[in-house]
Scaffold this active site. Structure first.
Site, PDB file in Angstrom:
ATOM      1  N   ASP A  41       0.821  -1.211   0.000  1.00 55.36           N
ATOM      2  CA  ASP A  41       0.000   0.000   0.000  1.00 55.36           C
ATOM      3  C   ASP A  41       0.859   1.266   0.000  1.00 55.36           C
ATOM      4  O   ASP A  41       0.639   2.169  -0.806  1.00 55.36           O
ATOM      5  CB  ASP A  41      -0.929  -0.005   1.217  1.00 55.36           C
ATOM      6  CG  ASP A  41      -1.930   1.139   1.168  1.00 55.36           C
ATOM      7  OD1 ASP A  41      -3.060   0.919   0.714  1.00 55.36           O
ATOM      8  OD2 ASP A  41      -1.575   2.264   1.578  1.00 55.36           O
ATOM      9  N   SER A  79      -4.768   2.438  -0.908  1.00 58.20           N
ATOM     10  CA  SER A  79      -4.515   1.705  -2.155  1.00 58.20           C
ATOM     11  C   SER A  79      -5.110   0.307  -2.078  1.00 58.20           C
ATOM     12  O   SER A  79      -5.795  -0.148  -3.004  1.00 58.20           O
ATOM     13  CB  SER A  79      -3.011   1.625  -2.430  1.00 58.20           C
ATOM     14  OG  SER A  79      -2.458   2.904  -2.606  1.00 58.20           O
ATOM     15  N   ASP A  80      -4.835  -0.399  -0.981  1.00 60.05           N
ATOM     16  CA  ASP A  80      -5.384  -1.748  -0.828  1.00 60.05           C
ATOM     17  C   ASP A  80      -6.902  -1.744  -0.925  1.00 60.05           C
ATOM     18  O   ASP A  80      -7.505  -2.594  -1.593  1.00 60.05           O
ATOM     19  CB  ASP A  80      -4.980  -2.329   0.532  1.00 60.05           C
ATOM     20  CG  ASP A  80      -3.558  -2.865   0.538  1.00 60.05           C
ATOM     21  OD1 ASP A  80      -3.019  -3.141  -0.543  1.00 60.05           O
ATOM     22  OD2 ASP A  80      -2.985  -3.015   1.634  1.00 60.05           O
ATOM     23  N   ARG A  81      -7.535  -0.799  -0.267  1.00 58.35           N
ATOM     24  CA  ARG A  81      -8.993  -0.818  -0.207  1.00 58.35           C
ATOM     25  C   ARG A  81      -9.623  -0.304  -1.512  1.00 58.35           C
ATOM     26  O   ARG A  81     -10.651  -0.824  -1.957  1.00 58.35           O
ATOM     27  CB  ARG A  81      -9.484  -0.039   1.005  1.00 58.35           C
ATOM     28  CG  ARG A  81      -9.034  -0.700   2.311  1.00 58.35           C
ATOM     29  CD  ARG A  81      -9.739  -0.160   3.531  1.00 58.35           C
ATOM     30  NE  ARG A  81      -9.221  -0.751   4.754  1.00 58.35           N
ATOM     31  CZ  ARG A  81      -9.578  -1.944   5.237  1.00 58.35           C
ATOM     32  NH1 ARG A  81     -10.455  -2.681   4.587  1.00 58.35           N
ATOM     33  NH2 ARG A  81      -9.049  -2.400   6.352  1.00 58.35           N
TER      34      ARG A  81
END
Length: 400
Positions: free
Chosen positions: A139, A168-170
């Protein structure tokens, strides 16, 4: 039906957060998500307070409604078991590099040969055709690569910094969930599965540049990059006499009402910088500086009343702790208290969407590592002695 994806089976090889977040939403929507873990388990099990059973908070929030099976993919029998799981599955998700999947014998061509209807969804750092394809991706790295820390510095922060959430991950997880659902829909029409690549960098670059390509949208460019309203240093919660408040002034009516409340309506009429949306956008920094000065003259409570009565969009600035007590979230049932069979009482987060039929639901809590190993293997035809042999070889393990 338990949810709109009831009857869909997903073999989930993802770990950490991006992939598990995507598959948790699919599980909430009713899919049977089989979480394949190494004998060591998903690393997020140990992030934050987790006790002896490695059931940390981020793991719990990203893995509800899933079932866990342990398979060592470094072992040929573990890889064979994944192939066997995929024979009747609808989707396989992974978040290691595609080259590593191919080396394991679990590339798209390998799995398509045993199940041509399989959706093969990869979530990884960079598109496989570019020069960054082999780079590691997390992320923080993708936030930096896609320009988020630089944008925060450009907008007035003294130093560049990451957004204080796994944005970023989500974000990529949300996009992946939608892409997988779209691929399932396409399969219903064609009868054929397909491979879907969801690269983090390209997804986040689109996320950022949809706002900030701005003048460079036109060829030749008609101005600099960076949407001026979003980049203004004073676009932030405004300090009041005793706290902070969030205000969005956008339309002509909003600005006129605000300047009237501040006793400065003549400034709006007489200054050509502020007369219409185009000129206000070009000079938004100066406008926000005026707002910041005026906001400090009254209390938060006063502003909430004054702006609310004027129909100007306004909200209080909440802390994490404020969210727990928020009357709206509590009235809508956003927080769910459940009893986990090993972790005791837990506070969970409800599915935020509301459905008139086939409603998503919190069906069961996040599993212990390998909690459903034996049941899942039996579902695909493994006999008791075969399961015992896998356990003896260290390929799998099951919770009592």
């Amino acid at each position: 039906m338990a949810g709109p994806l009831d009857g869909v089976r997903i073999i989930d090889l993802t770990t950490v957060l991006m992939g598990p977040y995507a598959t948790q939403m699919l599980a909430d929507f009713g899919a049977d998500v089989v979480k394949v873990e190494s004998p060591q388990g998903d690393v997020m099990r140990r992030a934050g307070p987790h006790g002896d059973r490695a059931m940390g908070p981020l793991y719990l929030h990203a893995n509800r409604n899933k079932r866990s099976i342990v398979l060592d993919l470094k072992h040929a029998l573990g890889r064979k078991a994944v192939m066997d799981l995929c024979r009747t599955a609808d989707v396989l998700t992974y978040n290691i590099r595609p080259q590593a999947m191919a080396r394991l014998g679990l590339g798209y061509d390998d799995l398509r040969a045993v199940n041509p209807r399989l959706i093969y969804a990869g979530m990884f750092g960079y598109g496989r055709s570019g020069p960054y394809a082999a780079y590691p991706a997390y992320d923080d790295l993708i936030q930096g690569a896609s320009g988020i820390p630089g944008a925060l510095q450009r907008a007035g922060n003294a130093e560049p910094r990451y957004a204080p959430m796994n944005i970023s991950d989500r974000t990529v997880g949300l996009y992946a969930m939608g892409a997988i659902c779209a691929a399932l829909y396409a399969r219903e029409r064609s009868g054929q599965g397909q491979a879907v690549d969801i690269p983090m960098f390209e997804t986040m670059a689109q996320f950022v540049l949809s706002d900030h390509l701005y003048g460079e949208t036109f060829r030749p460019a008609e101005g600099p990059m960076g949407y001026a309203r979003l980049m203004a240093p004073d676009r932030r919660p405004f300090q009041t006499a005793d706290g902070h408040v969030c205000v969005l002034l956008y339309t002509d009516a909003h600005w006129r009402k605000f300047f009237r409340i501040a006793g400065r309506e003549a400034d709006l009429d007489n200054d050509p910088r502020f007369r219409d949306l185009a000129s206000r956008t070009a000079h938004i920094g100066e406008l926000y500086a005026i707002v910041a000065t005026e906001m400090r003259k009254r209390s938060t409570a006063d502003w909430l009343v004054l702006l609310g009565e004027a129909d100007i969009p306004v909200a209080k600035m909440n802390s994490f702790e404020d969210l727990l007590a928020d009357p709206h979230l509590n009235a809508t049932g956003f927080f769910e208290e459940t009893e986990h069979p090993t972790e005791g009482a837990l506070r969970g987060l409800a599915v935020p969407s509301r459905w008139s039929d086939t409603a998503p639901a919190h069906r069961h809590p996040a599993p212990r590592i390998g909690e459903q190993t034996e049941a899942i293997l039996r579902e695909i035809g493994y006999a008791g002695d075969e399961i015992a042999a896998l356990q003896a070889a260290g390929v799998t393990k099951a919770q009592p």
